[in-house]
Design a protein around this motif. Structure first.
Motif, PDB file in Angstrom:
ATOM      1  N   GLU A 295      44.674  45.467  40.537  1.00 32.32           N
ATOM      2  CA  GLU A 295      46.239  45.061  39.895  1.00 32.32           C
ATOM      3  C   GLU A 295      46.620  46.544  38.863  1.00 32.32           C
ATOM      4  N   THR A 296      45.635  45.589  37.856  1.00 33.50           N
ATOM      5  CA  THR A 296      46.433  46.444  36.192  1.00 33.50           C
ATOM      6  C   THR A 296      46.811  47.347  36.234  1.00 33.50           C
ATOM      7  N   THR A 297      46.531  47.970  37.064  1.00 35.17           N
ATOM      8  CA  THR A 297      46.575  49.572  37.009  1.00 35.17           C
ATOM      9  C   THR A 297      48.003  49.510  37.675  1.00 35.17           C
ATOM     10  N   LYS A 298      48.221  48.912  38.538  1.00 35.24           N
ATOM     11  CA  LYS A 298      49.556  48.986  39.736  1.00 35.24           C
ATOM     12  C   LYS A 298      50.741  47.936  38.638  1.00 35.24           C
ATOM     13  N   THR A 299      50.017  47.169  38.184  1.00 31.99           N
ATOM     14  CA  THR A 299      51.628  46.158  37.294  1.00 31.99           C
ATOM     15  C   THR A 299      51.567  47.661  35.683  1.00 31.99           C
ATOM     16  N   SER A 300      50.610  47.771  35.436  1.00 29.57           N
ATOM     17  CA  SER A 300      50.874  48.606  34.062  1.00 29.57           C
ATOM     18  C   SER A 300      51.493  50.083  34.216  1.00 29.57           C
ATOM     19  N   GLN A 301      51.322  50.821  35.539  1.00 26.29           N
ATOM     20  CA  GLN A 301      51.681  51.912  36.108  1.00 26.29           C
ATOM     21  C   GLN A 301      51.040  52.863  35.247  1.00 26.29           C
ATOM     22  N   MET A 302      50.089  53.052  35.367  1.00 22.56           N
ATOM     23  CA  MET A 302      48.806  53.718  34.824  1.00 22.56           C
ATOM     24  C   MET A 302      48.153  54.244  35.751  1.00 22.56           C
ATOM     25  N   PRO A 303      48.133  55.694  35.260  1.00 18.93           N
ATOM     26  CA  PRO A 303      46.848  56.488  35.951  1.00 18.93           C
ATOM     27  C   PRO A 303      46.081  56.010  36.821  1.00 18.93           C
TER      28      PRO A 303
END
Length: 72
Positions: free
Chosen positions: A62-70
């Motif tokens: 979820e953190t990856t999705k919201t931060s748009q980090m790969p």
């Protein structure tokens, strides 16, 4: 426990499904852990341990999705 042949077959099929589901869960945990957890080690985890790790993975996804980090 007194089971008929049909009952034994049904119970065996249920155990087979549960076994396959557990293996799939363990392989997924190992994949997400990127080699820091071996498949053999994953069998040593308790149910509670697996829930905790799965929750951490979900939070990180979820953190990856919201931060748009790969991620991959």
């Amino acid at each position: 426990m007194d089971l008929s042949l049909e009952g034994i077959n049904a119970l065996s099929a249920e155990y087979d499904r549960e076994s396959k589901a557990l293996k799939e869960e363990l392989f997924r945990l190992c994949w997400y852990m990127r080699g820091s957890l071996s498949f053999t080690e994953s069998y040593l985890l308790t149910y509670e341990d697996r829930l905790i790790i799965s929750k951490i993975i979900e939070e990180n996804l979820e953190t990856t999705k919201t931060s748009q980090m790969p991620f991959f």
